[in-house]
Design a protein around this motif. Structure first.
Motif, PDB file in Angstrom:
ATOM      1  N   UNK A  24     -56.633 -71.658 -21.447  1.00 44.76           N
ATOM      2  CA  UNK A  24     -56.814 -71.570 -23.007  1.00 44.76           C
ATOM      3  C   UNK A  24     -57.359 -70.106 -23.061  1.00 44.76           C
ATOM      4  N   UNK A  25     -58.315 -69.778 -22.166  1.00 43.01           N
ATOM      5  CA  UNK A  25     -58.935 -68.418 -22.093  1.00 43.01           C
ATOM      6  C   UNK A  25     -57.907 -67.144 -22.056  1.00 43.01           C
ATOM      7  N   UNK A  26     -57.196 -67.403 -21.045  1.00 45.59           N
ATOM      8  CA  UNK A  26     -55.936 -66.505 -21.071  1.00 45.59           C
ATOM      9  C   UNK A  26     -54.733 -66.579 -22.557  1.00 45.59           C
ATOM     10  N   UNK A  27     -55.175 -67.422 -23.406  1.00 44.99           N
ATOM     11  CA  UNK A  27     -54.259 -67.479 -24.505  1.00 44.99           C
ATOM     12  C   UNK A  27     -53.002 -68.221 -24.179  1.00 44.99           C
ATOM     13  N   UNK A  28     -53.009 -69.284 -23.199  1.00 47.25           N
ATOM     14  CA  UNK A  28     -51.896 -69.995 -22.867  1.00 47.25           C
ATOM     15  C   UNK A  28     -52.047 -71.466 -23.511  1.00 47.25           C
ATOM     16  N   UNK A  29     -51.423 -71.705 -24.693  1.00 40.84           N
ATOM     17  CA  UNK A  29     -51.418 -72.870 -25.319  1.00 40.84           C
ATOM     18  C   UNK A  29     -49.884 -73.445 -25.457  1.00 40.84           C
ATOM     19  N   UNK A  30     -50.067 -74.868 -25.868  1.00 40.43           N
ATOM     20  CA  UNK A  30     -48.773 -75.262 -26.108  1.00 40.43           C
ATOM     21  C   UNK A  30     -48.363 -75.166 -27.606  1.00 40.43           C
ATOM     22  N   UNK A  31     -47.407 -74.369 -27.828  1.00 42.51           N
ATOM     23  CA  UNK A  31     -46.945 -73.854 -29.326  1.00 42.51           C
ATOM     24  C   UNK A  31     -45.446 -73.746 -29.329  1.00 42.51           C
ATOM     25  N   UNK A  32     -45.204 -74.244 -30.612  1.00 42.41           N
ATOM     26  CA  UNK A  32     -43.536 -74.076 -30.983  1.00 42.41           C
ATOM     27  C   UNK A  32     -43.389 -73.414 -32.018  1.00 42.41           C
ATOM     28  N   UNK A  33     -42.488 -72.018 -31.747  1.00 43.83           N
ATOM     29  CA  UNK A  33     -42.149 -71.347 -32.671  1.00 43.83           C
ATOM     30  C   UNK A  33     -41.270 -71.704 -33.671  1.00 43.83           C
ATOM     31  N   UNK A  34     -40.498 -72.763 -33.318  1.00 43.96           N
ATOM     32  CA  UNK A  34     -39.620 -73.438 -34.108  1.00 43.96           C
ATOM     33  C   UNK A  34     -40.370 -74.226 -35.369  1.00 43.96           C
ATOM     34  N   UNK A  35     -41.383 -74.744 -35.060  1.00 45.14           N
ATOM     35  CA  UNK A  35     -42.296 -75.171 -35.967  1.00 45.14           C
ATOM     36  C   UNK A  35     -42.715 -74.333 -36.987  1.00 45.14           C
ATOM     37  N   UNK A 210     -41.694 -79.122 -30.019  1.00 44.12           N
ATOM     38  CA  UNK A 210     -42.881 -79.232 -29.743  1.00 44.12           C
ATOM     39  C   UNK A 210     -43.541 -80.002 -28.685  1.00 44.12           C
ATOM     40  N   UNK A 211     -42.999 -81.134 -28.661  1.00 42.43           N
ATOM     41  CA  UNK A 211     -43.194 -82.150 -27.613  1.00 42.43           C
ATOM     42  C   UNK A 211     -42.569 -81.573 -26.366  1.00 42.43           C
ATOM     43  N   UNK A 212     -41.384 -80.604 -26.265  1.00 44.42           N
ATOM     44  CA  UNK A 212     -40.806 -80.288 -24.993  1.00 44.42           C
ATOM     45  C   UNK A 212     -41.926 -79.057 -24.652  1.00 44.42           C
ATOM     46  N   UNK A 213     -42.303 -78.385 -25.574  1.00 39.43           N
ATOM     47  CA  UNK A 213     -43.487 -77.111 -25.200  1.00 39.43           C
ATOM     48  C   UNK A 213     -44.620 -77.719 -24.692  1.00 39.43           C
ATOM     49  N   UNK A 214     -45.138 -78.872 -25.034  1.00 42.48           N
ATOM     50  CA  UNK A 214     -46.203 -79.476 -24.587  1.00 42.48           C
ATOM     51  C   UNK A 214     -45.843 -80.071 -23.215  1.00 42.48           C
ATOM     52  N   UNK A 215     -44.794 -80.767 -23.009  1.00 47.12           N
ATOM     53  CA  UNK A 215     -44.355 -81.507 -21.725  1.00 47.12           C
ATOM     54  C   UNK A 215     -44.339 -79.980 -20.688  1.00 47.12           C
ATOM     55  N   UNK A 216     -43.818 -79.130 -21.016  1.00 53.74           N
ATOM     56  CA  UNK A 216     -43.443 -77.952 -19.907  1.00 53.74           C
ATOM     57  C   UNK A 216     -45.106 -77.154 -19.739  1.00 53.74           C
ATOM     58  N   UNK A 217     -45.732 -77.006 -20.850  1.00 58.77           N
ATOM     59  CA  UNK A 217     -47.067 -76.354 -20.635  1.00 58.77           C
ATOM     60  C   UNK A 217     -48.093 -77.119 -19.820  1.00 58.77           C
ATOM     61  N   UNK A 218     -47.910 -78.707 -20.003  1.00 59.02           N
ATOM     62  CA  UNK A 218     -48.755 -79.592 -18.987  1.00 59.02           C
ATOM     63  C   UNK A 218     -48.135 -79.307 -17.660  1.00 59.02           C
ATOM     64  N   UNK A 219     -46.733 -79.241 -17.435  1.00 56.64           N
ATOM     65  CA  UNK A 219     -46.006 -79.300 -16.411  1.00 56.64           C
ATOM     66  C   UNK A 219     -46.676 -77.618 -15.346  1.00 56.64           C
ATOM     67  N   UNK A 220     -46.737 -76.697 -16.212  1.00 57.27           N
ATOM     68  CA  UNK A 220     -47.106 -75.737 -15.604  1.00 57.27           C
ATOM     69  C   UNK A 220     -48.460 -75.420 -15.236  1.00 57.27           C
ATOM     70  N   UNK A 221     -49.363 -76.435 -16.004  1.00 56.04           N
ATOM     71  CA  UNK A 221     -50.767 -76.384 -15.524  1.00 56.04           C
ATOM     72  C   UNK A 221     -51.157 -77.049 -14.070  1.00 56.04           C
ATOM     73  N   UNK A 222     -50.123 -78.047 -13.768  1.00 53.91           N
ATOM     74  CA  UNK A 222     -50.340 -78.872 -12.717  1.00 53.91           C
ATOM     75  C   UNK A 222     -50.587 -77.764 -11.401  1.00 53.91           C
ATOM     76  N   UNK A 223     -51.366 -78.250 -10.360  1.00 56.36           N
ATOM     77  CA  UNK A 223     -51.835 -77.605  -9.223  1.00 56.36           C
ATOM     78  C   UNK A 223     -51.233 -78.240  -8.011  1.00 56.36           C
ATOM     79  N   UNK A 224     -51.290 -77.340  -6.972  1.00 51.88           N
ATOM     80  CA  UNK A 224     -51.060 -77.593  -5.653  1.00 51.88           C
ATOM     81  C   UNK A 224     -52.130 -78.159  -5.069  1.00 51.88           C
TER      82      UNK A 224
END
Length: 353
Positions: A24-35, A210-224
């Motif tokens: 979030x501090x890096x400006x990475x949030x789930x957003x939809x430009x289509x909305x 928006x739900x796709x962007x949220x799903x992809x954002x959550x996926x990108x946050x997952x960790x090894x």
């Protein structure tokens, strides 16, 4: 080329709160430009719906002033000022429509980010020009989704616009018999309907996006697992450092505890494996308290300090064990030990008389 360069480590762990906060501090949030686009369409349509009459009247008056040279027979400055005012009025109405559109987009974008603003995404990132990363983005699931979404948007807007124009096709022929400004009003109404219907269609698409962007954002946050271990080390520190810190804290606590031994009234021992220093002041305490306690070497140190300060040492293995295992340093003894400790203190007080 090594194909393994394109393989990411398997991210199976859920993101930690620290990972979310950092993103979030890096400006990475789930957003939809289509909305944003859909709401902007609808907001601009409503703005035009309520302002188009004023806009048409302003255009009519401006055109009338210009083409008929109304007021030209008066002073030239007055004619120019009047024409400039009419033109400015038109621009203000157009600016209001644009302002409503921009404010709607900003408001919806702020709601998606929970009113968080960051300029960090605007920084130059050399990773973006990495050919390997660029190749991976080109053939990623996100790129495919964006392509399908763009095609779908064009189809939606084209179909909605075509259906509305087709429905009103026969009325276009009547516009030639109308006054120029009356025909303009009809066109504005038609434009409003097209924009509003397109906005509603895009809004339906935006919810899925928006739900796709949220799903992809959550996926990108997952960790090894390795990332999770490294973060744990950063937050908690390495085991070696923690062990050293714990040893230092124990050493300091023991030092403070040993400084209290000279204040004790008696030291109860096991005789050599356990030592517990007790103090009792009938005026200030409800029951005797444990000033210090220890095992083996620490017990011998307590006994040594007690001898140096002429503190009585009483050997009572049973009471010493009970005191050591049931009472913490600084706590009062439990009622179950009142009788035994009272007998020890009575014996110590008898030695002083």
């Amino acid at each position: 080329m090594d194909i393994q360069l394109f393989a990411d480590p398997e991210k199976t762990e859920k993101p930690t709160p620290r990972r979310r906060k950092k993103a979030r501090e890096e400006g990475q949030v789930a957003t939809s430009r289509e909305l944003n686009m859909a709401v902007s369409f609808i907001a601009s349509a409503f703005a035009m719906r309520f302002l188009f009459q004023r806009l048409v009247l302003a255009l009519e008056k401006t055109s009338f002033e210009f083409f008929t040279l109304n007021g030209y027979e008066q002073q030239l400055d007055s004619f120019g000022q009047n024409l400039l005012w009419q033109f400015t009025h038109v621009l203000l109405i157009v600016a209001m429509i644009f302002m409503v559109t921009i404010l709607a987009a900003v408001f919806v974008g702020s709601l998606q980010t929970k009113f968080f603003f960051s300029f960090k995404p605007l920084r130059i990132d050399l990773k973006r020009i990495n050919p390997v990363e660029g190749f991976k983005r080109m053939f990623s699931l996100r790129s495919l989704f964006e392509l399908i979404k763009s095609i779908f948007k064009m189809v939606i807007v084209g179909y909605v616009g075509y259906s509305i124009v087709r429905k009103n096709w026969k009325t276009f022929a009547l516009y030639s018999d109308m006054d120029l400004f009356e025909a303009s009003k009809k066109l504005f109404v038609l434009l409003y309907e097209v924009m509003f219907q397109c906005g509603l269609a895009l809004l339906a698409l935006a919810f899925f996006d928006y739900f796709y962007q949220w799903w992809e954002f959550e996926k990108s946050l997952r960790m090894t697992r390795q990332e999770l271990k490294e973060e744990y080390r950063e937050v908690e520190g390495s085991p070696e450092i923690k062990r050293k810190q714990r040893e230092i804290m124990i050493r300091l606590a023991r030092g403070r505890m040993l400084q209290e031994v000279p204040k004790a009234d008696v030291v109860v021992t096991n005789p050599t494996h356990i030592a517990v220093a007790l103090k009792y002041d009938a005026e200030e305490m409800e029951a005797p308290i444990v000033l210090a306690k220890g095992l083996d070497e620490l017990a011998q140190k307590i006994v040594e300090i007690a001898r140096q300060n002429n503190i009585p040492i009483v050997r009572n293995p049973q009471v010493a064990r009970q005191l050591y295992y049931s009472v913490e340093v600084g706590e009062q003894i439990p009622p179950t030990l009142y009788r035994a400790v009272a007998e020890i203190l009575a014996y110590v007080y008898s030695l002083k008389t």
